[in-house]
Design a protein around this motif. Structure first.
Motif, PDB file in Angstrom:
ATOM      1  N   ILE A   1       0.535  -1.157  -0.096  1.00 55.92           N
ATOM      2  CA  ILE A   1      -0.043  -0.074   0.064  1.00 55.92           C
ATOM      3  C   ILE A   1       0.869   1.155   0.132  1.00 55.92           C
ATOM      4  O   ILE A   1       0.495   2.377  -0.692  1.00 55.92           O
ATOM      5  CB  ILE A   1      -1.030   0.063   1.217  1.00 55.92           C
ATOM      6  CG1 ILE A   1      -2.082  -1.132   0.919  1.00 55.92           C
ATOM      7  CG2 ILE A   1      -1.553   1.255   1.383  1.00 55.92           C
ATOM      8  CD1 ILE A   1      -2.940  -1.445   2.257  1.00 55.92           C
TER       9      ILE A   1
ATOM     10  N   GLY B 147       1.265   2.523   8.989  1.00 55.71           N
ATOM     11  CA  GLY B 147       1.738   2.841   7.951  1.00 55.71           C
ATOM     12  C   GLY B 147       2.687   4.206   8.106  1.00 55.71           C
ATOM     13  O   GLY B 147       3.794   3.955   7.682  1.00 55.71           O
TER      14      GLY B 147
ATOM     15  N   ASP C 138      -0.882   5.609  -0.118  1.00 58.08           N
ATOM     16  CA  ASP C 138       0.368   5.549   0.250  1.00 58.08           C
ATOM     17  C   ASP C 138       0.784   6.825   0.860  1.00 58.08           C
ATOM     18  O   ASP C 138       2.081   7.014   1.107  1.00 58.08           O
ATOM     19  CB  ASP C 138       1.653   5.419  -1.062  1.00 58.08           C
ATOM     20  CG  ASP C 138       1.058   6.386  -2.162  1.00 58.08           C
ATOM     21  OD1 ASP C 138      -0.140   6.607  -2.517  1.00 58.08           O
ATOM     22  OD2 ASP C 138       1.920   6.622  -3.065  1.00 58.08           O
TER      23      ASP C 138
ATOM     24  N   GLY D 242       0.009   8.301   3.663  1.00 52.98           N
ATOM     25  CA  GLY D 242       0.559   7.904   5.574  1.00 52.98           C
ATOM     26  C   GLY D 242       2.085   7.436   5.575  1.00 52.98           C
ATOM     27  O   GLY D 242       2.820   8.030   6.275  1.00 52.98           O
ATOM     28  N   PHE D 243       2.474   6.411   4.521  1.00 54.49           N
ATOM     29  CA  PHE D 243       3.688   5.737   4.561  1.00 54.49           C
ATOM     30  C   PHE D 243       4.403   6.862   4.064  1.00 54.49           C
ATOM     31  O   PHE D 243       5.822   7.066   4.681  1.00 54.49           O
ATOM     32  CB  PHE D 243       3.618   4.836   3.513  1.00 54.49           C
ATOM     33  CG  PHE D 243       4.896   4.034   3.530  1.00 54.49           C
ATOM     34  CD1 PHE D 243       5.277   2.885   4.598  1.00 54.49           C
ATOM     35  CD2 PHE D 243       5.603   4.216   2.817  1.00 54.49           C
ATOM     36  CE1 PHE D 243       6.447   2.232   4.422  1.00 54.49           C
ATOM     37  CE2 PHE D 243       7.030   3.526   2.645  1.00 54.49           C
ATOM     38  CZ  PHE D 243       7.438   2.493   3.541  1.00 54.49           C
ATOM     39  N   ASN D 244       4.075   7.603   3.183  1.00 51.23           N
ATOM     40  CA  ASN D 244       5.150   8.566   2.543  1.00 51.23           C
ATOM     41  C   ASN D 244       5.375   9.847   3.471  1.00 51.23           C
ATOM     42  O   ASN D 244       6.587  10.339   3.717  1.00 51.23           O
ATOM     43  CB  ASN D 244       4.643   9.276   1.333  1.00 51.23           C
ATOM     44  CG  ASN D 244       5.005   8.057   0.276  1.00 51.23           C
ATOM     45  OD1 ASN D 244       5.449   7.011   0.207  1.00 51.23           O
ATOM     46  ND2 ASN D 244       4.167   8.230  -0.710  1.00 51.23           N
ATOM     47  N   ILE D 245       4.285  10.504   4.258  1.00 51.91           N
ATOM     48  CA  ILE D 245       4.398  11.509   5.151  1.00 51.91           C
ATOM     49  C   ILE D 245       5.243  11.080   6.189  1.00 51.91           C
ATOM     50  O   ILE D 245       6.018  11.771   6.781  1.00 51.91           O
ATOM     51  CB  ILE D 245       3.102  12.015   5.472  1.00 51.91           C
ATOM     52  CG1 ILE D 245       2.454  12.579   4.313  1.00 51.91           C
ATOM     53  CG2 ILE D 245       3.325  13.052   6.594  1.00 51.91           C
ATOM     54  CD1 ILE D 245       2.873  13.703   3.821  1.00 51.91           C
TER      55      ILE D 245
END
Lengths: 160, 160, 160, 160
Positions: free
Chosen positions: A37, A118, B116, B118-121
């Motif tokens: 994800i 996440g 994506d 949340g993962f990226n931030i």
């Protein structure tokens, strides 16, 4: 491949069980789905144990330490229950050689949606690539040295 | 407060519009909600513009640069469409003084779930605290220097 | 097995395409997943076409009619775009013999989360078991006769 | 307004509590949010109690019966834990006059995502409009008379 993710259980990997109405561990870790994800590059994933961290013993911590030491990777993320993340960080600290070890987890299971999993894993994966060797915790958008990792149980936060 | 998040639009902040059946920008950025779900410490958030990055001009980039320069914070995360993230990174590079600027975004809108974002931030917030001054992109669990940031449009990835 | 679900496309079954940034039809209908989440008994599912209902012609409607007529089931739910649900309902009305046909759909795709799809299908499945033979639409928690089915395009509702 | 939704608690309205790590009742019912996501017409909602149905006594059932009897509406949906839905249905049966009462609930809390709550409420709202006066349960896409409502505890289903 330069990064390893070790899963040990914790809230992050729990699921809702319609039979008991409680939260339990499922068959598998959700780590791969979480990374997909996040559209992440895919580290090696090793599912080491599935423990509520309050049930974790120093025997289990020794098992984690060995997994860290034998791993060919030098960047290691460990998912872990928040309840005793501090103890495991201190247990590993000073024994892991020239590696960067990041402990992280979540307060809400990934499988329940609207989870902090996440965000935390995203941060841990970056911290494993940018921090010098040593043991750290990543929670609440912050990085903590093993010696400073401390959960405010009431608030459910580490940045109190 | 030591961190600033500048939002400029991009896929991350789009919502589904039931009337046009397309993706559009809503009234507000989702940044605060995303950080609350991540149980993050709360940086200052400044919603600068709401642009599809393919529509972004050098005028807009000048506007972003000024916002970076006048900010009292030295750790700055900029959310940005992935389409021209590379151009904005190069535009800012070498002009932002002693600050650490991290560009990030997402391929799937936060509001659509399974994003994506949340993962990226989560990764960008950590990178802003750990990287030396300069301009970087954080996508796919990786950190890229401005000069190396390049989107594989077909694959929708930066780590190709 | 006494119930058939015919899928014809519509917003309900669209997915977000990261490449074009628009909503498109995926490989498969989401009907089975939707029913599993609803813990429903499993009707027979026939994926007839994948059309935006604004592109639907009377040829397509003839195709739907034939699928209704040849089906051994007498309770039939048809998923359909909301744009021309009214036309299809009127087209089928009076031609389907001793069967109960319920048209339904959604304003937000199932795959985007927070969708009205589950609520609408839940209602349609019950209506198919309780309404006398004829053609009906189920939207907004209401049942409409074919002759009274009318979308308020601006409000995105049928119960205006 | 012709329909009333009475909420009594049950799994449907539980939330995950990060402190105890268990499922508890929150401050408010999720019924209004569920109906808004379903784009439903808005029935009157009365939050009567917040009980795990295993804790429900005949005193509580008497309280539900009175709420049904005094309501001006003749179409009534009652959300209820699945554990004793059968007992409450039998308790109400034959005492509710010329009204249609539909009991429903869910096996997975609405707040955890991927819940059967929307599908079940969607069905219950339609059943309340189409069934003759009497007491029924709507679960698994099926309608059951009070006398035939029976949960297979092991399978977590009513249509066994």
């Amino acid at each position: 491949m330069t990064m390893l993710i070790l899963t040990t259980g914790g809230t992050l990997d729990k699921i809702h069980d319609t039979y008991t109405e409680g939260l339990v561990f499922g068959e598998n870790s959700h780590m791969e789905e979480l990374l997909r994800i996040g559209r992440s590059f895919m580290p090696r994933i090793e599912n080491l144990m599935r423990l509520d961290s309050l049930d974790m013993t120093d025997n289990d911590r020794e098992h984690i330490l060995q997994a860290v030491l034998v791993a060919p990777e030098t960047q290691i993320v460990i998912t872990h229950g928040t309840g005793t993340m501090e103890q495991t960080a201190k247990f590993l600290s000073g024994r892991i050689g020239d590696k960067t070890v990041i402990l992280t987890g979540s307060m809400r299971p990934f499988s329940l949606g609207k989870s902090d999993a996440g965000f935390n894993i995203g941060g841990a994966v970056i911290a494993a690539q940018t921090m010098p060797s040593g043991v750290y915790g990543v929670m609440n958008g912050r990085i903590f040295e093993a010696s400073e990792l401390r959960k405010d149980v009431k608030a459910g936060r580490f940045d109190g």
